[in-house]
Write a protein that holds these residues in place. Structure first.
Motif, PDB file in Angstrom:
ATOM      1  N   THR A 105       0.843  -1.194   0.000  1.00 39.05           N
ATOM      2  CA  THR A 105       0.000   0.000   0.000  1.00 39.05           C
ATOM      3  C   THR A 105       0.877   1.242   0.000  1.00 39.05           C
ATOM      4  OG1 THR A 105      -1.905   1.036   1.081  1.00 39.05           O
ATOM      5  CG2 THR A 105      -0.213   0.093   2.524  1.00 39.05           C
ATOM      6  N   ASP A 106       0.257   2.423   0.013  1.00 39.07           N
ATOM      7  CA  ASP A 106       1.013   3.653  -0.214  1.00 39.07           C
ATOM      8  C   ASP A 106       1.545   4.303   1.055  1.00 39.07           C
ATOM      9  OD1 ASP A 106      -1.373   4.468   0.849  1.00 39.07           O
ATOM     10  OD2 ASP A 106      -1.914   5.826  -0.781  1.00 39.07           O
ATOM     11  N   ALA A 107       1.279   3.714   2.224  1.00 40.57           N
ATOM     12  CA  ALA A 107       1.735   4.334   3.473  1.00 40.57           C
ATOM     13  C   ALA A 107       1.916   3.255   4.530  1.00 40.57           C
ATOM     14  CB  ALA A 107       0.734   5.382   3.949  1.00 40.57           C
ATOM     15  N   PRO A 108       2.819   3.472   5.481  1.00 38.09           N
ATOM     16  CA  PRO A 108       2.950   2.516   6.582  1.00 38.09           C
ATOM     17  C   PRO A 108       1.736   2.591   7.493  1.00 38.09           C
ATOM     18  CG  PRO A 108       4.300   4.439   6.993  1.00 38.09           C
ATOM     19  CD  PRO A 108       3.752   4.602   5.603  1.00 38.09           C
ATOM     20  N   LEU A 109       1.418   1.487   8.157  1.00 40.11           N
ATOM     21  CA  LEU A 109       0.282   1.445   9.067  1.00 40.11           C
ATOM     22  C   LEU A 109       0.749   0.851  10.393  1.00 40.11           C
ATOM     23  CD1 LEU A 109      -2.409   0.025   6.609  1.00 40.11           C
ATOM     24  CD2 LEU A 109      -2.194   2.396   7.366  1.00 40.11           C
ATOM     25  N   GLU A 110      -0.004   1.129  11.442  1.00 38.82           N
ATOM     26  CA  GLU A 110       0.311   0.551  12.743  1.00 38.82           C
ATOM     27  C   GLU A 110      -0.972   0.350  13.528  1.00 38.82           C
ATOM     28  OE1 GLU A 110       1.383   4.741  15.051  1.00 38.82           O
ATOM     29  OE2 GLU A 110       2.991   3.365  14.458  1.00 38.82           O
ATOM     30  N   GLY A 111      -0.866  -0.396  14.630  1.00 38.34           N
ATOM     31  CA  GLY A 111      -2.039  -0.667  15.447  1.00 38.34           C
ATOM     32  C   GLY A 111      -2.919  -1.741  14.834  1.00 38.34           C
ATOM     33  N   GLU A 112      -4.207  -1.696  15.142  1.00 42.74           N
ATOM     34  CA  GLU A 112      -5.159  -2.627  14.551  1.00 42.74           C
ATOM     35  C   GLU A 112      -5.812  -1.995  13.327  1.00 42.74           C
ATOM     36  OE1 GLU A 112      -8.057  -4.307  17.113  1.00 42.74           O
ATOM     37  OE2 GLU A 112      -6.615  -5.697  18.026  1.00 42.74           O
ATOM     38  N   VAL A 113      -5.991  -2.785  12.285  1.00 44.73           N
ATOM     39  CA  VAL A 113      -6.545  -2.260  11.036  1.00 44.73           C
ATOM     40  C   VAL A 113      -7.647  -3.188  10.530  1.00 44.73           C
ATOM     41  CG1 VAL A 113      -4.457  -1.042  10.308  1.00 44.73           C
ATOM     42  CG2 VAL A 113      -4.766  -3.450   9.692  1.00 44.73           C
TER      43      VAL A 113
END
Length: 282
Positions: free
Chosen positions: A104-112
């Motif tokens: 995807t186009d951006a890093p993510l963190e936590g619950e998704v």
């Protein structure tokens, strides 16, 4: 996250037909100018680097579009992630941990939240179910061309599909399969002489079986020994002539009647060395 300490494969829910889920982000890795997000559990089906027959699911993760979904692998203790064709071993090799990587186009963190495009999933599932059925139908239609005893498929016919296949690609609502009619297949006992003249009859016999199986409304299910990406899953179908089973890591419909009209088209190469089967459903 220190990937040298990564000790588990991604858990997957797509074998049960799931298209939604929620999970914890374990890592967000640079992939070119994008990021590869790894979660603990996902409904996304990734492209298999060993046998890339079914395309990856599309959809969203954390509300962001998933541009691609690929298989990743981490060799134990190294922390180095290999993706897709760069993985040097077969899926499930000991000493490696196996990941579903959502690009995807951006890093993510936590619950998704994870959401698979249900229409594409269904069309690919239809294509994959039709692919297995057409392989069984082709085996039956070509059974009289074996002059030696050969390993049989689940319905008792010589397994031409497994003996000769060189590539298989699932497409929305169908599949394209290529078979090699070379010396090794002939040594196994398959007779290719005269196939060009008989091809329309073979195609008709396979098509009739497919229509019979679709009309039978036979149940389709996946047997999975565990939730890990590397679990060795098996496709089953309760056909009128007996239960068929084929090792498979893809997604499928739940009944043959969902395929609607199913047809195959067979084409022999000019030199007679390859047979191509195109399956369509819907």
């Amino acid at each position: 996250m220190d990937l040298t300490e990564f000790t588990a494969s991604t858990r997957v829910t797509y074998p049960a037909g799931e298209t939604r889920g929620r999970s914890e982000v374990l890592a967000a890795l640079p992939v070119g100018d994008r990021y590869g997000v790894v979660v603990a559990e996902t409904p996304f089906h990734p492209l298999d680097h060993t046998w890339p027959d079914q395309p990856a699911d599309t959809g969203t993760i954390g509300g962001r579009p998933v541009a691609d979904c690929v298989t990743g692998a981490v060799e134990h203790g190294t922390g180095a992630v290999r993706l897709g064709e760069d993985i040097p071993v077969r899926r499930g090799t000991d000493g490696w941990h196996w990941l579903v990587v959502h690009v995807t186009d951006a890093p993510l963190e936590g619950e998704v939240d994870l959401e698979v495009d249900p229409r594409l999933r269904r069309s690919l599932s239809a294509g994959h179910t039709a692919c297995h059925l057409s392989a069984l139908a082709l085996n039956a239609a070509l059974a009289g061309r074996w002059r030696k005893e050969a390993p049989a498929d689940a319905l008792g016919h010589p397994d031409f599909d497994q003996a000769a296949i060189t590539s298989s690609r699932i497409v929305p609502g169908g599949s394209h399969d290529v078979y090699r009619l070379g010396k090794s297949l002939r040594r196994k006992g398959f007779t290719a002489e005269g196939l060009a003249e008989e091809l329309p009859e073979v195609e008709a016999r396979a098509g009739e079986l497919l229509q019979e199986w679709a009309a039978a409304d036979a149940p389709v299910w996946i047997d999975s020994p565990g939730p890990e990406l590397t679990a060795r899953r098996t496709w089953h179908c309760g056909l009128p002539g007996g239960e068929a089973s084929i090792p498979c890591g893809g997604t499928h419909l739940s009944r043959t009647s969902e395929l609607g009209t199913v047809a195959v088209a067979l084409e022999l190469s000019a030199d007679g060395s390859e047979l191509t089967m195109r399956t369509t459903a819907g």
